[in-house]
Motif scaffolding. Structure first.
Motif, mmCIF file in Angstrom:
data_model
loop_
_atom_site.group_PDB
_atom_site.id
_atom_site.type_symbol
_atom_site.label_atom_id
_atom_site.label_comp_id
_atom_site.label_asym_id
_atom_site.label_seq_id
_atom_site.Cartn_x
_atom_site.Cartn_y
_atom_site.Cartn_z
ATOM 1 N N PHE A 115 60.326 -5.653 38.253
ATOM 2 C CA PHE A 115 59.252 -5.981 37.348
ATOM 3 C C PHE A 115 58.260 -5.924 38.285
ATOM 4 O O PHE A 115 58.213 -7.054 39.150
ATOM 5 N N LEU A 116 57.214 -5.262 38.239
ATOM 6 C CA LEU A 116 55.969 -5.503 39.273
ATOM 7 C C LEU A 116 54.751 -4.680 38.406
ATOM 8 O O LEU A 116 54.908 -3.926 37.731
ATOM 9 N N ASP A 117 53.513 -5.203 39.090
ATOM 10 C CA ASP A 117 52.259 -4.560 38.743
ATOM 11 C C ASP A 117 51.898 -3.695 40.002
ATOM 12 O O ASP A 117 51.904 -4.255 41.011
ATOM 13 N N LEU A 118 51.476 -2.585 39.633
ATOM 14 C CA LEU A 118 50.881 -1.819 40.766
ATOM 15 C C LEU A 118 49.490 -1.954 40.909
ATOM 16 O O LEU A 118 48.664 -2.005 39.990
ATOM 17 N N MET A 119 48.736 -1.934 42.092
ATOM 18 C CA MET A 119 47.584 -2.151 42.520
ATOM 19 C C MET A 119 47.330 -1.154 43.544
ATOM 20 O O MET A 119 47.820 -0.706 44.363
#
Length: 185
Positions: free
Chosen positions: A143-147
């Motif tokens: 689970f991760l947020d892309l930036m």
């Protein structure tokens, strides 16, 4: 390089733990002075990390929770090598899985030991350019947020310790040095 006088031959190895990602062993070694000592060693299959740079000179980053650290970190995309996997192929796979991006150009920047005092993990750092966006293909337990971040945002993330891991710091300082050399600060 003549470093024979520094080597520590292994006398015995005791396996302590064998996990899905790492194993732990205790080696008894002979020191250069002839005495014996023990070394606790974490064995790791190795990994890759990718400094993905857009055409607009922004880097692709991911924010994810790291249980060992007890907090979320902002990092460059990275992942573990599968047995026998070529690091360059692993880098392409990990970039696509974590970010959805594919890269036209790849360059191996460096390979480095992450914590050589107790672990044998070798991480291969790649630079990826000529990016095209696709769809993330995260693992079921990922689970991760892309930036995307420009230099100013990277500097802010470094100053606030949101970026705090060695591979990412190494890659981003290299990138900022390259920007400065090219006059793209």
């Amino acid at each position: 390089m003549d470093d024979k006088h520094l080597q520590e031959p292994t006398v015995s190895t005791k396996k302590i733990f064998e996990g899905k990602i790492i194993s732990l062993q205790i080696d008894t070694v002979t020191l250069p002075n002839g005495k014996q000592a023990t070394r606790e060693i974490v064995r790791h299959p190795g990994a890759v990390a990718i400094l993905a740079i857009t055409n607009e000179n922004r880097v692709i980053l991911v924010r994810q929770f790291r249980k060992a650290c007890g907090r979320s970190l902002v990092e460059i995309p990275a992942g573990k090598l599968e047995p026998g996997e070529d690091p360059a192929e692993c880098a392409k796979r990990e970039l696509l899985e974590e970010t959805g991006y594919r890269a036209e150009n790849w360059r191996h920047l460096h390979s480095m030991f992450t914590s050589p005092g107790f672990a044998d993990e070798l991480i291969h750092l790649y630079v990826a350019t000529g990016l095209t966006m696709g769809e993330q293909q995260l693992d079921a337990d990922e689970f991760l947020d892309l930036m995307k971040a420009d230099r100013a945002e990277v500097e802010r993330l470094l100053a606030t310790d949101e970026i705090a891991d060695a591979k990412t710091i190494t890659a981003l300082y290299w990138w900022m040095k390259e920007l400065a050399k090219a006059g793209k600060e």
